[in-house]
Design a protein around this motif. Structure first.
Motif, short mmCIF file in Angstrom:
data_model
loop_
_atom_site.label_atom_id
_atom_site.label_comp_id
_atom_site.label_asym_id
_atom_site.label_seq_id
_atom_site.Cartn_x
_atom_site.Cartn_y
_atom_site.Cartn_z
N TYR A 47 21.48 44.33 45.91
CA TYR A 47 20.36 44.21 44.97
C TYR A 47 20.54 43.02 44.03
CZ TYR A 47 17.85 48.39 46.35
OH TYR A 47 17.10 49.31 47.05
N VAL A 103 16.31 38.45 45.93
CA VAL A 103 15.53 39.42 45.15
C VAL A 103 14.76 38.72 44.04
CG1 VAL A 103 15.66 41.45 43.67
CG2 VAL A 103 17.14 41.30 45.68
N ARG A 108 20.45 54.25 42.42
CA ARG A 108 19.39 53.68 41.58
C ARG A 108 19.69 53.91 40.10
NH1 ARG A 108 15.94 56.23 45.58
NH2 ARG A 108 15.19 54.66 47.07
N ILE A 149 15.75 44.19 51.32
CA ILE A 149 16.91 44.80 50.65
C ILE A 149 16.76 46.32 50.55
CG2 ILE A 149 18.28 44.89 48.54
CD1 ILE A 149 18.64 42.31 50.11
N HIS A 150 15.56 46.79 50.23
CA HIS A 150 15.34 48.24 50.12
C HIS A 150 15.65 48.94 51.45
CE1 HIS A 150 13.79 48.13 46.11
NE2 HIS A 150 12.74 47.39 46.43
#
Length: 251
Positions: free
Chosen positions: A195, A200, A234, A215-216
């Motif tokens: 991340y 990003v 997260r 990336i997700h």
């Protein structure tokens, strides 16, 4: 005299030979095509069928799949399985499942898996090894000495499977940089690092730009392979971004 006499071994010698010589003769004749006949002979001779199956696994792999595996080592994410080899792969799996000693089956399956290059085939092979190891563990009592060996093997295979699958995800998304590959053994740390990938921020500034890695998607796949909670990761990311350890200095 038949031309085959110069290349084939006389089977009648099987009935007048030692066990070592028996396997020497059988091994040189082993193939997918000859196996049914050799299985009947082995039953007639009352020799170890487990040894036959293990020998068959080794020989069929070495003759049919190993040369292709070596060619694929420098071709990331390629697969051995195609129309030509699919039947051979299924045949090897059937041999492995026919071995009555699950410890032997898991051991030789693991040996084959280690020879495969990084990619979907290795992941599939390691998953199959795990299946055999878990089958072994289920068939023994926790009081038996082999129970601990089965547990150790399962843990070892699980780590290898997770590392290999994680690496394959990175390769598939072209994120297999030295920096990320070093973190394969620490998947939670790896996801956090992903991340922080330069793409990003670049994607936020220029969403219609070049193809950016998803990336997700990568993070989700890695978390699933390693049985991690993305919600917890997260939360960790939010803490890191909203409450940084070093506050910006006042100008």
């Amino acid at each position: 005299m038949s031309s085959f006499a110069h290349t084939r071994l006389p089977f009648h010698l099987l009935f007048f030979t030692t066990s070592t010589s028996f396997w020497g003769i059988i091994s040189s004749e082993l193939s997918e095509e000859s196996f049914p006949t050799l299985l009947l002979i082995s039953k007639l001779m009352k020799v170890s069928l487990d040894t036959l199956y293990m020998t068959a696994v080794k020989h069929v792999f070495e003759k049919s799949l190993r040369p292709k595996a070596l060619k694929l080592k420098n071709n990331e994410c390629s697969s051995l399985i195609n129309k030509e080899t699919a039947k051979t792969v299924l045949t090897i799996q059937s041999y492995l499942q026919s071995i009555s000693n699950p410890e032997w089956a898991a051991a030789i399956a693991h040996r084959i898996a280690q020879e495969l290059p990084t990619g979907p085939d290795k992941i599939h092979a390691l998953k199959f090894c795990l299946h055999l190891a878990e089958k072994w563990k289920k068939n023994i009592s926790p009081k038996e000495e082999s129970f601990e060996r089965a547990e150790v093997l399962i843990k070892k295979l699980t780590v290898q499977y997770q590392r290999s699958a994680t690496e394959n995800v990175l390769i598939a998304h072209k994120l297999n940089t030295p920096e990320f590959l070093k973190q394969i053994g620490k998947p939670a740390t790896l996801i956090v690092s992903l991340y922080e990938h330069g793409s990003v921020e670049e994607r936020i500034r220029n969403p219609t730009g070049r193809d950016y890695p998803e990336i997700h998607t990568v993070a989700k796949q890695i978390s699933e392979v390693n049985n991690l909670s993305m919600n917890k990761i997260r939360d960790l990311l939010l803490d890191k971004w909203l409450c940084p350890n070093t506050l910006p200095q006042a100008s």
